[in-house]
Scaffold this motif. Structure first.
Motif, mmCIF file in Angstrom:
data_model
loop_
_atom_site.group_PDB
_atom_site.id
_atom_site.type_symbol
_atom_site.label_atom_id
_atom_site.label_comp_id
_atom_site.label_asym_id
_atom_site.label_seq_id
_atom_site.Cartn_x
_atom_site.Cartn_y
_atom_site.Cartn_z
ATOM 1 N N THR A 171 15.823 -51.778 18.800
ATOM 2 C CA THR A 171 17.077 -52.399 19.182
ATOM 3 C C THR A 171 17.474 -53.426 18.142
ATOM 4 O O THR A 171 16.645 -53.902 17.389
ATOM 5 C CB THR A 171 16.948 -53.063 20.568
ATOM 6 N N LEU A 172 18.735 -53.759 18.108
ATOM 7 C CA LEU A 172 19.200 -54.815 17.213
ATOM 8 C C LEU A 172 19.163 -56.177 17.884
ATOM 9 O O LEU A 172 19.465 -57.184 17.275
ATOM 10 C CB LEU A 172 20.629 -54.504 16.747
ATOM 11 N N ASN A 173 18.802 -56.203 19.153
ATOM 12 C CA ASN A 173 18.724 -57.461 19.889
ATOM 13 C C ASN A 173 17.414 -58.163 19.553
ATOM 14 O O ASN A 173 16.383 -57.526 19.414
ATOM 15 C CB ASN A 173 18.758 -57.206 21.397
ATOM 16 N N GLN A 174 17.473 -59.491 19.452
ATOM 17 C CA GLN A 174 16.215 -60.226 19.338
ATOM 18 C C GLN A 174 15.693 -60.413 20.739
ATOM 19 O O GLN A 174 16.454 -60.657 21.668
ATOM 20 C CB GLN A 174 16.405 -61.537 18.606
ATOM 21 N N GLU A 175 14.409 -60.250 20.892
ATOM 22 C CA GLU A 175 13.842 -60.272 22.224
ATOM 23 C C GLU A 175 12.404 -60.752 22.175
ATOM 24 O O GLU A 175 11.637 -60.376 21.295
ATOM 25 C CB GLU A 175 13.901 -58.856 22.798
ATOM 26 N N PHE A 176 12.061 -61.569 23.138
ATOM 27 C CA PHE A 176 10.690 -62.002 23.320
ATOM 28 C C PHE A 176 10.149 -61.341 24.573
ATOM 29 O O PHE A 176 10.906 -60.920 25.442
ATOM 30 C CB PHE A 176 10.611 -63.529 23.477
ATOM 31 N N ARG A 177 8.837 -61.272 24.648
ATOM 32 C CA ARG A 177 8.160 -60.771 25.829
ATOM 33 C C ARG A 177 6.816 -61.473 25.897
ATOM 34 O O ARG A 177 6.339 -62.033 24.904
ATOM 35 C CB ARG A 177 7.996 -59.252 25.769
ATOM 36 N N LEU A 178 6.207 -61.474 27.055
ATOM 37 C CA LEU A 178 4.876 -62.044 27.223
ATOM 38 C C LEU A 178 3.877 -60.902 27.303
ATOM 39 O O LEU A 178 4.022 -59.998 28.127
ATOM 40 C CB LEU A 178 4.805 -62.897 28.491
ATOM 41 N N LEU A 179 2.900 -60.928 26.414
ATOM 42 C CA LEU A 179 1.821 -59.945 26.432
ATOM 43 C C LEU A 179 0.564 -60.637 26.933
ATOM 44 O O LEU A 179 0.229 -61.737 26.479
ATOM 45 C CB LEU A 179 1.566 -59.379 25.036
ATOM 46 N N ILE A 180 -0.107 -60.000 27.872
ATOM 47 C CA ILE A 180 -1.360 -60.532 28.392
ATOM 48 C C ILE A 180 -2.471 -59.646 27.841
ATOM 49 O O ILE A 180 -2.474 -58.430 28.072
ATOM 50 C CB ILE A 180 -1.388 -60.516 29.941
ATOM 51 N N VAL A 181 -3.382 -60.232 27.082
ATOM 52 C CA VAL A 181 -4.452 -59.473 26.443
ATOM 53 C C VAL A 181 -5.805 -60.089 26.791
ATOM 54 O O VAL A 181 -5.889 -61.233 27.237
ATOM 55 C CB VAL A 181 -4.269 -59.414 24.909
ATOM 56 N N ASN A 182 -6.844 -59.310 26.565
ATOM 57 C CA ASN A 182 -8.196 -59.821 26.749
ATOM 58 C C ASN A 182 -8.521 -60.832 25.660
ATOM 59 O O ASN A 182 -8.096 -60.676 24.508
ATOM 60 C CB ASN A 182 -9.213 -58.678 26.696
ATOM 61 N N LYS A 183 -9.270 -61.838 26.026
ATOM 62 C CA LYS A 183 -9.647 -62.891 25.083
ATOM 63 C C LYS A 183 -10.361 -62.341 23.850
ATOM 64 O O LYS A 183 -10.211 -62.864 22.751
ATOM 65 C CB LYS A 183 -10.540 -63.911 25.794
ATOM 66 N N ASP A 184 -11.112 -61.256 24.013
ATOM 67 C CA ASP A 184 -11.857 -60.696 22.881
ATOM 68 C C ASP A 184 -11.046 -59.659 22.097
ATOM 69 O O ASP A 184 -11.582 -58.987 21.213
ATOM 70 C CB ASP A 184 -13.183 -60.099 23.355
ATOM 71 N N SER A 185 -9.757 -59.538 22.363
ATOM 72 C CA SER A 185 -8.879 -58.615 21.626
ATOM 73 C C SER A 185 -8.554 -59.168 20.240
ATOM 74 O O SER A 185 -8.683 -60.359 19.988
ATOM 75 C CB SER A 185 -7.565 -58.418 22.379
ATOM 76 N N ASP A 186 -8.101 -58.287 19.376
ATOM 77 C CA ASP A 186 -7.672 -58.697 18.042
ATOM 78 C C ASP A 186 -6.185 -59.065 18.094
ATOM 79 O O ASP A 186 -5.326 -58.195 18.101
ATOM 80 C CB ASP A 186 -7.906 -57.573 17.035
ATOM 81 N N TYR A 187 -5.909 -60.330 18.168
ATOM 82 C CA TYR A 187 -4.520 -60.809 18.183
ATOM 83 C C TYR A 187 -4.309 -61.828 17.059
ATOM 84 O O TYR A 187 -3.566 -62.799 17.193
ATOM 85 C CB TYR A 187 -4.140 -61.369 19.560
ATOM 86 N N HIS A 188 -4.936 -61.581 15.910
ATOM 87 C CA HIS A 188 -4.922 -62.531 14.801
ATOM 88 C C HIS A 188 -3.519 -62.799 14.251
ATOM 89 O O HIS A 188 -3.287 -63.835 13.645
ATOM 90 C CB HIS A 188 -5.852 -62.058 13.679
ATOM 91 N N GLU A 189 -2.574 -61.889 14.461
ATOM 92 C CA GLU A 189 -1.209 -62.116 13.981
ATOM 93 C C GLU A 189 -0.546 -63.300 14.697
ATOM 94 O O GLU A 189 0.389 -63.900 14.187
ATOM 95 C CB GLU A 189 -0.332 -60.875 14.189
ATOM 96 N N TYR A 190 -1.050 -63.616 15.880
ATOM 97 C CA TYR A 190 -0.492 -64.709 16.683
ATOM 98 C C TYR A 190 -1.215 -65.991 16.260
ATOM 99 O O TYR A 190 -2.126 -66.455 16.930
ATOM 100 C CB TYR A 190 -0.649 -64.381 18.170
#
Length: 118
Positions: free
Chosen positions: A43-62
């Motif tokens: 989409t061309l819209n800017q949009e945020f969302r909340l992602l719920i992940v496990n603590k031991d997941s790889d979310y290094h981009e955040y």
């Protein structure tokens, strides 16, 4: 930068912050980040969302953190460009979560919560 979560939104989101094995990500939905191959919006819209992940997941981009009444949320540092200095997560009369900014107005009219924990 400040993010306030209203009491009605806290009622909806507290269960994610109360889980010691979960991490809450404030995701700018641009196809970069946690599991981009799943649920990408085109989409061309800017949009945020909340992602719920496990603590031991790889979310290094955040790689940045904002503190809220419920606890920390992590986000991609470059997505700060699309945020506001003072933001608020609230619940609309129809029950949908929304995120607004003091200067930019409605940042995300429908703030979806996607639980990716297994």
């Amino acid at each position: 930068m400040e993010l306030t979560i209203t009491a009605s939104a806290q009622d909806r989101l507290a269960k994610y912050f109360d889980d010691s094995n979960a991490v809450v990500l404030l995701d700018f939905d641009d196809g970069v980040g946690y599991r981009p191959e799943e649920a990408i919006s085109c989409t061309l819209n800017q949009e945020f969302r909340l992602l719920i992940v496990n603590k031991d997941s790889d979310y290094h981009e955040y790689n940045a953190k904002i503190q809220t009444e419920l606890g920390p949320m992590y986000y991609k540092a470059y997505s700060k460009t699309f945020m506001d200095e003072k933001m608020k997560i609230d619940v609309k009369p129809n029950g949908q979560l929304t995120m607004t900014g003091i200067y930019r107005g409605e940042l995300t009219p429908a703030l979806n919560v996607i639980d990716l924990r297994k």
